[in-house]
Design an enzyme around this catalytic site. Structure first.
Site, PDB file in Angstrom:
ATOM      1  N   ASP A  30       0.954  -1.095   0.051  1.00 16.32           N
ATOM      2  CA  ASP A  30      -0.015   0.085   0.036  1.00 16.32           C
ATOM      3  C   ASP A  30       0.832   1.229   0.094  1.00 16.32           C
ATOM      4  O   ASP A  30       2.081   1.275   0.511  1.00 16.32           O
ATOM      5  CB  ASP A  30      -0.982   0.007   1.090  1.00 16.32           C
ATOM      6  CG  ASP A  30      -2.059   0.882   1.162  1.00 16.32           C
ATOM      7  OD1 ASP A  30      -3.302   0.552   0.977  1.00 16.32           O
ATOM      8  OD2 ASP A  30      -1.728   2.149   1.053  1.00 16.32           O
ATOM      9  N   ASN A  87     -12.772  -2.941   2.433  1.00 14.88           N
ATOM     10  CA  ASN A  87     -13.708  -1.713   2.382  1.00 14.88           C
ATOM     11  C   ASN A  87     -14.796  -1.974   1.307  1.00 14.88           C
ATOM     12  O   ASN A  87     -14.336  -2.164   0.089  1.00 14.88           O
ATOM     13  CB  ASN A  87     -12.901  -0.612   2.526  1.00 14.88           C
ATOM     14  CG  ASN A  87     -12.213  -0.628   3.873  1.00 14.88           C
ATOM     15  OD1 ASN A  87     -12.332  -1.165   4.698  1.00 14.88           O
ATOM     16  ND2 ASN A  87     -10.882   0.038   3.834  1.00 14.88           N
ATOM     17  N   GLN A  94     -14.011   2.719   1.381  1.00 15.88           N
ATOM     18  CA  GLN A  94     -13.570   2.205   0.128  1.00 15.88           C
ATOM     19  C   GLN A  94     -13.305   3.644  -0.851  1.00 15.88           C
ATOM     20  O   GLN A  94     -13.963   4.543  -1.136  1.00 15.88           O
ATOM     21  CB  GLN A  94     -14.488   1.299  -0.693  1.00 15.88           C
ATOM     22  CG  GLN A  94     -13.836   0.915  -1.988  1.00 15.88           C
ATOM     23  CD  GLN A  94     -14.626  -0.004  -2.582  1.00 15.88           C
ATOM     24  OE1 GLN A  94     -15.884  -0.326  -2.261  1.00 15.88           O
ATOM     25  NE2 GLN A  94     -14.103  -0.740  -3.568  1.00 15.88           N
ATOM     26  N   VAL A  96     -10.677   3.141  -3.761  1.00 15.36           N
ATOM     27  CA  VAL A  96     -10.707   2.689  -4.860  1.00 15.36           C
ATOM     28  C   VAL A  96     -11.519   1.571  -5.385  1.00 15.36           C
ATOM     29  O   VAL A  96     -11.578   0.639  -4.855  1.00 15.36           O
ATOM     30  CB  VAL A  96      -9.063   2.076  -5.039  1.00 15.36           C
ATOM     31  CG1 VAL A  96      -8.502   1.731  -6.387  1.00 15.36           C
ATOM     32  CG2 VAL A  96      -7.887   3.352  -4.572  1.00 15.36           C
ATOM     33  N   HIS A 100     -10.515  -5.083  -3.337  1.00 14.87           N
ATOM     34  CA  HIS A 100      -9.079  -5.378  -2.555  1.00 14.87           C
ATOM     35  C   HIS A 100      -9.159  -6.105  -1.122  1.00 14.87           C
ATOM     36  O   HIS A 100      -9.976  -5.303  -0.562  1.00 14.87           O
ATOM     37  CB  HIS A 100      -8.056  -4.181  -2.793  1.00 14.87           C
ATOM     38  CG  HIS A 100      -8.551  -2.940  -2.551  1.00 14.87           C
ATOM     39  ND1 HIS A 100      -9.587  -2.247  -3.134  1.00 14.87           N
ATOM     40  CD2 HIS A 100      -8.333  -2.219  -1.260  1.00 14.87           C
ATOM     41  CE1 HIS A 100      -9.880  -1.181  -2.350  1.00 14.87           C
ATOM     42  NE2 HIS A 100      -9.244  -1.051  -1.254  1.00 14.87           N
ATOM     43  N   HIS A 102      -7.027  -5.647   2.285  1.00 18.77           N
ATOM     44  CA  HIS A 102      -5.881  -5.165   3.077  1.00 18.77           C
ATOM     45  C   HIS A 102      -5.295  -6.346   3.914  1.00 18.77           C
ATOM     46  O   HIS A 102      -6.040  -6.812   4.558  1.00 18.77           O
ATOM     47  CB  HIS A 102      -6.305  -4.076   3.633  1.00 18.77           C
ATOM     48  CG  HIS A 102      -6.865  -2.845   3.101  1.00 18.77           C
ATOM     49  ND1 HIS A 102      -6.051  -1.707   2.965  1.00 18.77           N
ATOM     50  CD2 HIS A 102      -8.079  -2.546   2.586  1.00 18.77           C
ATOM     51  CE1 HIS A 102      -6.794  -0.677   2.224  1.00 18.77           C
ATOM     52  NE2 HIS A 102      -7.952  -1.225   1.999  1.00 18.77           N
TER      53      HIS A 102
HETATM   54  P1  DGP Z   1      -9.543   1.612   0.341  1.00 22.46           P
HETATM   55  O1  DGP Z   1      -9.477   2.926   1.105  1.00 22.46           O
HETATM   56  O2  DGP Z   1      -9.936   0.582   0.922  1.00 22.46           O
HETATM   57  O3  DGP Z   1     -10.297   1.758  -0.816  1.00 22.46           O
HETATM   58  O4  DGP Z   1      -7.950   1.288   0.220  1.00 22.46           O
HETATM   59  C1  DGP Z   1      -7.206   1.895  -0.855  1.00 22.46           C
HETATM   60  C2  DGP Z   1      -5.998   1.700  -0.660  1.00 22.46           C
HETATM   61  O5  DGP Z   1      -5.076   1.965  -1.901  1.00 22.46           O
HETATM   62  C3  DGP Z   1      -5.288   3.083   0.172  1.00 22.46           C
HETATM   63  O6  DGP Z   1      -4.970   2.220   1.491  1.00 22.46           O
HETATM   64  C4  DGP Z   1      -4.209   3.594  -0.517  1.00 22.46           C
HETATM   65  C5  DGP Z   1      -4.100   2.587  -1.545  1.00 22.46           C
HETATM   66  N1  DGP Z   1      -3.560   3.260  -2.797  1.00 22.46           N
HETATM   67  C6  DGP Z   1      -4.249   4.359  -3.476  1.00 22.46           C
HETATM   68  N2  DGP Z   1      -3.481   4.481  -4.728  1.00 22.46           N
HETATM   69  C7  DGP Z   1      -2.425   3.484  -4.627  1.00 22.46           C
HETATM   70  C8  DGP Z   1      -1.391   3.517  -5.484  1.00 22.46           C
HETATM   71  O7  DGP Z   1      -1.376   4.148  -6.672  1.00 22.46           O
HETATM   72  N3  DGP Z   1      -0.335   2.703  -5.256  1.00 22.46           N
HETATM   73  C9  DGP Z   1      -0.553   1.710  -4.260  1.00 22.46           C
HETATM   74  N4  DGP Z   1       0.294   1.002  -4.054  1.00 22.46           N
HETATM   75  N5  DGP Z   1      -1.387   1.887  -3.236  1.00 22.46           N
HETATM   76  C10 DGP Z   1      -2.539   2.974  -3.526  1.00 22.46           C
END
Ligand code: DGP
Length: 114
Positions: A30, A87, A94, A96, A100, A102
């Site tokens: 992350d 999420n 959430q 994204v 996914h 975590h």
């Molecule tokens: P959520 O809030 O459950 O949708 O988690 C999305 C997660 O994705 C958040 O913890 C940050 C991570 N994230 C967002 N953009 C990127 C990215 O471009 N690269 C990586 N490695 N993680 C990302």
């Protein structure tokens, strides 16, 4: 479904620190880690969230969970314990819209989560 940042990571358009991959999923660190170990596991299939999954995705969902356990062992957090979270939607936190998991570990987790 419009392409998300995770779709771009899957296609190779965006870089990521990949820790595991197979024919069904990809796992990477992350970008904003909330624990010493914070890895995201995503299906290659572009499901928006768990709410977007159906019976046809039963094997895939099991595969993602088993991949998460495998990655936790690989990261050395299995003995002390860890958390796997997904999420869903705005109130679920959430941000994204690509399903996914975590994987969080390397420190004690509080409950209930915020
Ligand atoms: P959520 O809030 O459950 O949708 O988690 C999305 C997660 O994705 C958040 O913890 C940050 C991570 N994230 C967002 N953009 C990127 C990215 O471009 N690269 C990586 N490695 N993680 C990302």
């Amino acid at each position: 479904m419009s392409e998300t940042v995770f779709g771009k990571i899957l296609s190779g358009e965006l870089p990521a620190d990949i820790v595991y991959e197979d024919e069904h999923c990809l796992a990477f660190r992350d970008i904003h880690p909330q624990a010493p170990v914070h890895v995201l596991v995503i299906p290659r299939k572009p499901l928006r969230s768990l709410d977007d999954a159906g019976n046809a995705d039963r094997d895939l969902l099991g595969h993602l969970l088993l991949a998460a356990a495998r990655i936790a062992r690989q990261e050395g957090i299995d003995a002390d314990g860890y958390r796997v979270v997904t999420n869903i939607g705005p109130e679920g936190g959430q941000t994204v819209d690509h399903l996914h998991l975590h994987i969080l570990g390397g420190r004690p987790m509080g409950w209930p989560p915020g």
